[in-house]
Design a protein around this motif. Structure first.
Motif, PDB file in Angstrom:
ATOM      1  N   TYR A 177       0.810  -1.214   0.000  1.00 24.56           N
ATOM      2  CA  TYR A 177       0.000   0.000   0.000  1.00 24.56           C
ATOM      3  C   TYR A 177       0.851   1.274   0.000  1.00 24.56           C
ATOM      4  N   GLU A 178       1.986   1.247   0.714  1.00 28.66           N
ATOM      5  CA  GLU A 178       2.845   2.438   0.755  1.00 28.66           C
ATOM      6  C   GLU A 178       3.373   2.778  -0.640  1.00 28.66           C
ATOM      7  N   GLU A 179       3.723   1.761  -1.420  1.00 27.85           N
ATOM      8  CA  GLU A 179       4.206   1.996  -2.783  1.00 27.85           C
ATOM      9  C   GLU A 179       3.085   2.550  -3.656  1.00 27.85           C
ATOM     10  N   ALA A 180       1.860   2.036  -3.472  1.00 22.01           N
ATOM     11  CA  ALA A 180       0.725   2.556  -4.237  1.00 22.01           C
ATOM     12  C   ALA A 180       0.517   4.036  -3.936  1.00 22.01           C
ATOM     13  N   ILE A 181       0.607   4.399  -2.668  1.00 22.88           N
ATOM     14  CA  ILE A 181       0.445   5.807  -2.291  1.00 22.88           C
ATOM     15  C   ILE A 181       1.553   6.650  -2.917  1.00 22.88           C
ATOM     16  N   ARG A 182       2.785   6.142  -2.895  1.00 24.39           N
ATOM     17  CA  ARG A 182       3.903   6.892  -3.469  1.00 24.39           C
ATOM     18  C   ARG A 182       3.674   7.175  -4.954  1.00 24.39           C
ATOM     19  N   ILE A 183       3.072   6.223  -5.665  1.00 20.15           N
ATOM     20  CA  ILE A 183       2.808   6.404  -7.092  1.00 20.15           C
ATOM     21  C   ILE A 183       1.639   7.356  -7.320  1.00 20.15           C
ATOM     22  N   TRP A 184       0.586   7.197  -6.542  1.00 18.95           N
ATOM     23  CA  TRP A 184      -0.634   7.982  -6.797  1.00 18.95           C
ATOM     24  C   TRP A 184      -0.526   9.440  -6.369  1.00 18.95           C
ATOM     25  N   ARG A 185       0.234   9.726  -5.302  1.00 15.81           N
ATOM     26  CA  ARG A 185       0.198  11.081  -4.745  1.00 15.81           C
ATOM     27  C   ARG A 185       0.605  12.154  -5.751  1.00 15.81           C
ATOM     28  N   PRO A 186       1.743  12.022  -6.458  1.00 15.64           N
ATOM     29  CA  PRO A 186       2.074  13.080  -7.420  1.00 15.64           C
ATOM     30  C   PRO A 186       1.066  13.178  -8.557  1.00 15.64           C
ATOM     31  N   LEU A 187       0.483  12.054  -8.967  1.00 17.98           N
ATOM     32  CA  LEU A 187      -0.539  12.102 -10.003  1.00 17.98           C
ATOM     33  C   LEU A 187      -1.779  12.833  -9.496  1.00 17.98           C
ATOM     34  N   ALA A 188      -2.149  12.556  -8.258  1.00 19.06           N
ATOM     35  CA  ALA A 188      -3.294  13.246  -7.666  1.00 19.06           C
ATOM     36  C   ALA A 188      -3.026  14.739  -7.533  1.00 19.06           C
ATOM     37  N   ASP A 189      -1.821  15.091  -7.133  1.00 14.59           N
ATOM     38  CA  ASP A 189      -1.468  16.514  -7.016  1.00 14.59           C
ATOM     39  C   ASP A 189      -1.557  17.223  -8.361  1.00 14.59           C
ATOM     40  N   ARG A 190      -1.296  16.484  -9.451  1.00 12.63           N
ATOM     41  CA  ARG A 190      -1.344  17.080 -10.787  1.00 12.63           C
ATOM     42  C   ARG A 190      -2.754  17.062 -11.376  1.00 12.63           C
ATOM     43  N   GLY A 191      -3.726  16.507 -10.624  1.00 10.44           N
ATOM     44  CA  GLY A 191      -5.105  16.599 -11.066  1.00 10.44           C
ATOM     45  C   GLY A 191      -5.699  15.349 -11.663  1.00 10.44           C
ATOM     46  N   ASP A 192      -5.020  14.199 -11.591  1.00 17.38           N
ATOM     47  CA  ASP A 192      -5.587  12.968 -12.117  1.00 17.38           C
ATOM     48  C   ASP A 192      -6.735  12.508 -11.208  1.00 17.38           C
ATOM     49  N   ALA A 193      -7.950  12.460 -11.749  1.00 17.36           N
ATOM     50  CA  ALA A 193      -9.130  12.167 -10.934  1.00 17.36           C
ATOM     51  C   ALA A 193      -9.104  10.755 -10.360  1.00 17.36           C
ATOM     52  N   ASP A 194      -8.650   9.770 -11.146  1.00 17.82           N
ATOM     53  CA  ASP A 194      -8.576   8.405 -10.633  1.00 17.82           C
ATOM     54  C   ASP A 194      -7.574   8.300  -9.486  1.00 17.82           C
ATOM     55  N   ALA A 195      -6.429   8.950  -9.641  1.00 22.08           N
ATOM     56  CA  ALA A 195      -5.432   8.934  -8.566  1.00 22.08           C
ATOM     57  C   ALA A 195      -5.976   9.639  -7.328  1.00 22.08           C
ATOM     58  N   GLN A 196      -6.717  10.733  -7.528  1.00 18.15           N
ATOM     59  CA  GLN A 196      -7.311  11.439  -6.386  1.00 18.15           C
ATOM     60  C   GLN A 196      -8.304  10.546  -5.658  1.00 18.15           C
ATOM     61  N   TYR A 197      -9.132   9.863  -6.434  1.00 19.81           N
ATOM     62  CA  TYR A 197     -10.112   8.963  -5.818  1.00 19.81           C
ATOM     63  C   TYR A 197      -9.421   7.827  -5.077  1.00 19.81           C
ATOM     64  N   ASN A 198      -8.398   7.232  -5.682  1.00 17.09           N
ATOM     65  CA  ASN A 198      -7.691   6.138  -5.033  1.00 17.09           C
ATOM     66  C   ASN A 198      -6.992   6.601  -3.755  1.00 17.09           C
ATOM     67  N   LEU A 199      -6.445   7.802  -3.786  1.00 22.93           N
ATOM     68  CA  LEU A 199      -5.815   8.340  -2.583  1.00 22.93           C
ATOM     69  C   LEU A 199      -6.859   8.558  -1.490  1.00 22.93           C
ATOM     70  N   ALA A 200      -8.034   9.039  -1.883  1.00 26.89           N
ATOM     71  CA  ALA A 200      -9.122   9.193  -0.912  1.00 26.89           C
ATOM     72  C   ALA A 200      -9.473   7.844  -0.283  1.00 26.89           C
ATOM     73  N   GLN A 201      -9.536   6.793  -1.113  1.00 27.37           N
ATOM     74  CA  GLN A 201      -9.853   5.472  -0.591  1.00 27.37           C
ATOM     75  C   GLN A 201      -8.785   4.977   0.387  1.00 27.37           C
ATOM     76  N   ALA A 202      -7.532   5.280   0.095  1.00 29.05           N
ATOM     77  CA  ALA A 202      -6.463   4.864   0.998  1.00 29.05           C
ATOM     78  C   ALA A 202      -6.626   5.520   2.367  1.00 29.05           C
ATOM     79  N   TYR A 203      -6.940   6.811   2.371  1.00 30.36           N
ATOM     80  CA  TYR A 203      -7.166   7.501   3.651  1.00 30.36           C
ATOM     81  C   TYR A 203      -8.437   6.991   4.325  1.00 30.36           C
ATOM     82  N   PHE A 204      -9.455   6.689   3.520  1.00 34.49           N
ATOM     83  CA  PHE A 204     -10.705   6.184   4.064  1.00 34.49           C
ATOM     84  C   PHE A 204     -10.498   4.830   4.750  1.00 34.49           C
ATOM     85  N   LEU A 205      -9.679   3.975   4.125  1.00 34.25           N
ATOM     86  CA  LEU A 205      -9.442   2.634   4.652  1.00 34.25           C
ATOM     87  C   LEU A 205      -8.305   2.581   5.664  1.00 34.25           C
TER      88      LEU A 205
END
Length: 326
Positions: free
Chosen positions: A45-73
């Protein structure tokens, strides 16, 4: 008596918003987000977060949603409902369907109901049964939005047809409380509602994490299941309306078949038999069954050979029809 019923319906809707939040991870075709999906599937999970966070910061909606799910879970990061809500919001504002549903339901659960309703409404229109249940309840009560009994009945019918248990029970209550005119108009609206694609696709879950079924505290909603992954392939299509998917009368019933279709759930046998009478002409050769399930009667018909035959039959029957496995 009427006031008590309205309060009970609203409380039930709030409880559903807390227990029914989806816990799926979005998986588009993009290779960058997919790399995070692969890490998540491997429970890294830590590696998934490392990959998604910069994509989410740049506005990728799927990465933002996945990051939200990580915090939710609370996987790969400490559980943080404030950050989960913030990332849901960013993805929802870009029209991400799962984020729209989860963000609206989370707002509703946390008491911000007026703020939640635009998101809940969009998710309901897209076919999410939890959002249909919540919006149907609100329309029935008239406490958050203007009362619209026929539309409330239509939305509750759609949610019940997707086997959402509270919606099945609530639909039976609506059938008892609403006038015949409101119910009839609600049936028409349910038929007019376009069949939406599934809210998400389901893929593998981590093997050692069983599905969660307990009801959580309202202040800290938790998902019912571990995160399935939306596949990169095209979504499995829902059956099209009869005008687009022609089914020959001779191909509806199958001798010796064990599959059936369910065309609705009703509070009494008279309503169930009326529903079958209305649908029988579109399902030549099928035999009805009136299956009692608690306080409701489910109208099912068969025999059908397999799921494909059931989907073809549902295409004839129209909105609200679902296949029933043996």
């Amino acid at each position: 008596m009427i006031t008590a019923k309205r309060l009970w319906l609203l409380a039930t809707a709030a409880a559903l918003a807390g227990t029914g939040l989806n816990a799926a991870i979005a998986q588009p075709a993009g290779s960058d987000v997919r790399a995070g999906i692969d890490a998540w599937a491997a429970q890294n999970y830590e590696e998934a977060i490392r990959i998604w966070r910069p994509l989410a910061d740049r506005g990728d909606a799927d990465a933002q949603y996945n990051l939200a799910q990580a915090y939710f879970l609370g996987r790969g990061v400490p559980q943080n409902m404030v950050l989960a809500e913030q990332w849901y919001q960013r993805a929802a504002r870009q029209g991400h369907p799962e984020a729209t549903a989860n963000y609206g339901l989370l707002l509703f659960q946390n008491g911000r109901r007026q703020e939640a309703m635009p998101y809940v409404s969009r998710a309901a229109e897209a076919g999410d049964p939890r959002a249909q249940y919540v919006l149907g309840t609100a329309l029935f009560n008239g406490d958050i939005v203007e009362r619209d009994a026929p539309r409330a009945y239509a939305l509750m019918s759609r949610a019940a047809a997707q086997n959402l248990p509270p919606a099945v029970s609530q639909l039976a209550e609506m059938e008892r409380l609403l006038s015949p005119q409101d119910r009839a108009r609600g049936v028409e609206l349910a038929r007019e509602m376009r069949t939406a694609p599934p809210p998400m696709q389901i893929a593998a879950r981590p093997a050692q994490d069983p599905a969660r079924t307990q009801t959580p505290p309202r202040a800290r909603p938790r998902p019912l299941q571990d995160p399935p992954v939306r596949t990169a392939t095209a979504p499995t299509p829902r059956p099209r309306p009869p005008a687009q998917t022609a089914v020959r009368a001779s191909s509806v019933a199958t001798v010796g078949g064990r599959w059936r279709v369910q065309i609705g759930a009703f509070s009494n046998e008279a309503n169930a038999r009326r529903a079958w009478s209305a649908a029988a002409g579109r399902l030549p050769g099928l035999r009805p069954s009136f299956v009692r399930a608690g306080t409701v009667i489910r109208v099912q018909a068969g025999p059908l050979a397999d799921r494909a035959a059931a989907l073809r039959a549902c295409a004839r029957a129209g909105n609200g029809c679902i296949p029933v496995a043996p």
